[in-house]
Design a protein around this motif. Sequence first.
Motif, PDB file in Angstrom:
ATOM      1  N   LYS A 178      12.277 -13.963  -3.339  1.00 26.82           N
ATOM      2  CA  LYS A 178      11.420 -13.311  -2.341  1.00 26.82           C
ATOM      3  C   LYS A 178      10.934 -11.964  -2.844  1.00 26.82           C
ATOM      4  O   LYS A 178       9.767 -11.606  -2.660  1.00 26.82           O
ATOM      5  CB  LYS A 178      12.186 -13.119  -1.031  1.00 26.82           C
ATOM      6  CG  LYS A 178      12.386 -14.378  -0.237  1.00 26.82           C
ATOM      7  CD  LYS A 178      13.205 -14.080   1.015  1.00 26.82           C
ATOM      8  CE  LYS A 178      13.667 -15.347   1.688  1.00 26.82           C
ATOM      9  NZ  LYS A 178      14.544 -15.073   2.847  1.00 26.82           N
TER      10      LYS A 178
ATOM     11  N   VAL B 216       8.206 -12.518  -5.473  1.00 20.51           N
ATOM     12  CA  VAL B 216       6.945 -12.942  -4.852  1.00 20.51           C
ATOM     13  C   VAL B 216       6.280 -11.756  -4.165  1.00 20.51           C
ATOM     14  O   VAL B 216       5.060 -11.575  -4.260  1.00 20.51           O
ATOM     15  CB  VAL B 216       7.195 -14.100  -3.858  1.00 20.51           C
ATOM     16  CG1 VAL B 216       5.975 -14.366  -2.998  1.00 20.51           C
ATOM     17  CG2 VAL B 216       7.601 -15.363  -4.609  1.00 20.51           C
ATOM     18  N   ARG B 217       7.077 -10.927  -3.504  1.00 17.10           N
ATOM     19  CA  ARG B 217       6.536  -9.741  -2.831  1.00 17.10           C
ATOM     20  C   ARG B 217       5.901  -8.794  -3.852  1.00 17.10           C
ATOM     21  O   ARG B 217       4.829  -8.236  -3.606  1.00 17.10           O
ATOM     22  CB  ARG B 217       7.651  -9.038  -2.061  1.00 17.10           C
ATOM     23  CG  ARG B 217       7.162  -8.022  -1.060  1.00 17.10           C
ATOM     24  CD  ARG B 217       8.273  -7.414  -0.200  1.00 17.10           C
ATOM     25  NE  ARG B 217       9.096  -8.432   0.421  1.00 17.10           N
ATOM     26  CZ  ARG B 217      10.417  -8.556   0.247  1.00 17.10           C
ATOM     27  NH1 ARG B 217      11.072  -7.724  -0.541  1.00 17.10           N
ATOM     28  NH2 ARG B 217      11.099  -9.500   0.861  1.00 17.10           N
ATOM     29  N   GLN B 218       6.533  -8.615  -5.013  1.00 13.04           N
ATOM     30  CA  GLN B 218       5.985  -7.737  -6.050  1.00 13.04           C
ATOM     31  C   GLN B 218       4.675  -8.292  -6.594  1.00 13.04           C
ATOM     32  O   GLN B 218       3.731  -7.542  -6.832  1.00 13.04           O
ATOM     33  CB  GLN B 218       7.000  -7.562  -7.174  1.00 13.04           C
ATOM     34  CG  GLN B 218       8.181  -6.710  -6.795  1.00 13.04           C
ATOM     35  CD  GLN B 218       9.250  -6.674  -7.888  1.00 13.04           C
ATOM     36  OE1 GLN B 218       9.322  -7.544  -8.742  1.00 13.04           O
ATOM     37  NE2 GLN B 218      10.102  -5.659  -7.837  1.00 13.04           N
ATOM     38  N   ILE B 219       4.616  -9.586  -6.787  1.00 11.53           N
ATOM     39  CA  ILE B 219       3.375 -10.208  -7.281  1.00 11.53           C
ATOM     40  C   ILE B 219       2.264 -10.049  -6.250  1.00 11.53           C
ATOM     41  O   ILE B 219       1.130  -9.709  -6.594  1.00 11.53           O
ATOM     42  CB  ILE B 219       3.614 -11.695  -7.628  1.00 11.53           C
ATOM     43  CG1 ILE B 219       4.543 -11.801  -8.842  1.00 11.53           C
ATOM     44  CG2 ILE B 219       2.300 -12.418  -7.869  1.00 11.53           C
ATOM     45  CD1 ILE B 219       5.041 -13.204  -9.123  1.00 11.53           C
ATOM     46  N   LYS B 220       2.598 -10.270  -4.989  1.00  7.71           N
ATOM     47  CA  LYS B 220       1.620 -10.126  -3.914  1.00  7.71           C
ATOM     48  C   LYS B 220       1.087  -8.694  -3.861  1.00  7.71           C
ATOM     49  O   LYS B 220      -0.117  -8.476  -3.733  1.00  7.71           O
ATOM     50  CB  LYS B 220       2.261 -10.513  -2.583  1.00  7.71           C
ATOM     51  CG  LYS B 220       1.322 -10.500  -1.418  1.00  7.71           C
ATOM     52  CD  LYS B 220       2.032 -10.956  -0.134  1.00  7.71           C
ATOM     53  CE  LYS B 220       1.120 -10.871   1.050  1.00  7.71           C
ATOM     54  NZ  LYS B 220       1.800 -11.258   2.302  1.00  7.71           N
ATOM     55  N   THR B 221       1.979  -7.721  -3.986  1.00 10.56           N
ATOM     56  CA  THR B 221       1.581  -6.306  -3.984  1.00 10.56           C
ATOM     57  C   THR B 221       0.669  -6.004  -5.167  1.00 10.56           C
ATOM     58  O   THR B 221      -0.359  -5.325  -5.009  1.00 10.56           O
ATOM     59  CB  THR B 221       2.825  -5.387  -4.021  1.00 10.56           C
ATOM     60  OG1 THR B 221       3.620  -5.658  -2.875  1.00 10.56           O
ATOM     61  CG2 THR B 221       2.436  -3.921  -4.058  1.00 10.56           C
TER      62      THR B 221
ATOM     63  N   ILE C 227      -1.288  -8.065  -6.752  1.00 14.09           N
ATOM     64  CA  ILE C 227      -2.596  -8.712  -6.528  1.00 14.09           C
ATOM     65  C   ILE C 227      -3.433  -7.888  -5.539  1.00 14.09           C
ATOM     66  O   ILE C 227      -4.618  -7.641  -5.765  1.00 14.09           O
ATOM     67  CB  ILE C 227      -2.410 -10.168  -6.040  1.00 14.09           C
ATOM     68  CG1 ILE C 227      -1.853 -11.024  -7.158  1.00 14.09           C
ATOM     69  CG2 ILE C 227      -3.712 -10.734  -5.505  1.00 14.09           C
ATOM     70  CD1 ILE C 227      -1.401 -12.409  -6.728  1.00 14.09           C
ATOM     71  N   GLN C 228      -2.794  -7.440  -4.463  1.00 15.25           N
ATOM     72  CA  GLN C 228      -3.507  -6.665  -3.453  1.00 15.25           C
ATOM     73  C   GLN C 228      -3.991  -5.327  -4.022  1.00 15.25           C
ATOM     74  O   GLN C 228      -5.087  -4.891  -3.718  1.00 15.25           O
ATOM     75  CB  GLN C 228      -2.630  -6.432  -2.227  1.00 15.25           C
ATOM     76  CG  GLN C 228      -2.412  -7.715  -1.429  1.00 15.25           C
ATOM     77  CD  GLN C 228      -1.400  -7.556  -0.311  1.00 15.25           C
ATOM     78  OE1 GLN C 228      -0.618  -6.598  -0.295  1.00 15.25           O
ATOM     79  NE2 GLN C 228      -1.402  -8.485   0.622  1.00 15.25           N
TER      80      GLN C 228
ATOM     81  N   LYS D 121      -7.094  -5.829  -6.178  1.00 10.09           N
ATOM     82  CA  LYS D 121      -8.345  -6.068  -5.428  1.00 10.09           C
ATOM     83  C   LYS D 121      -8.997  -4.766  -5.024  1.00 10.09           C
ATOM     84  O   LYS D 121     -10.216  -4.694  -4.908  1.00 10.09           O
ATOM     85  CB  LYS D 121      -8.063  -6.896  -4.170  1.00 10.09           C
ATOM     86  CG  LYS D 121      -7.770  -8.335  -4.451  1.00 10.09           C
ATOM     87  CD  LYS D 121      -7.556  -9.104  -3.153  1.00 10.09           C
ATOM     88  CE  LYS D 121      -7.286 -10.564  -3.408  1.00 10.09           C
ATOM     89  NZ  LYS D 121      -7.082 -11.309  -2.154  1.00 10.09           N
TER      90      LYS D 121
END
Length: 100
Positions: A84, A87-92, A94-95, A98
Amino acid sequence: MDLVALRQRLVSANIANAETPNYRTKDVDFASQMQSVLEGDQPKISEPAGLAAKSDGNNVSMEREMRLLSENAMRFQIASTLLKTEVRQIKTAIQEGKGA
């Protein structure tokens, strides 16, 4: 996580067969197999040494299996928490990418 899932299946099978004549306990040596799995090898299922067999040839120890079930639950919790976090680090990342 795959190794934890395999051990869970083995422990469950051992418990389910605790009264099956001539059933032999199956397990994986988690610590040594972890390195093998990281290197891409398949885990090796084996019969743990030193388990006393009952008169019907079955060597399942419910105490041992309950301990392994508990240990495995802790390992799963740790692995899922780490996943988890990753995944949270990857999501951050990516955001933040952007917004650039």
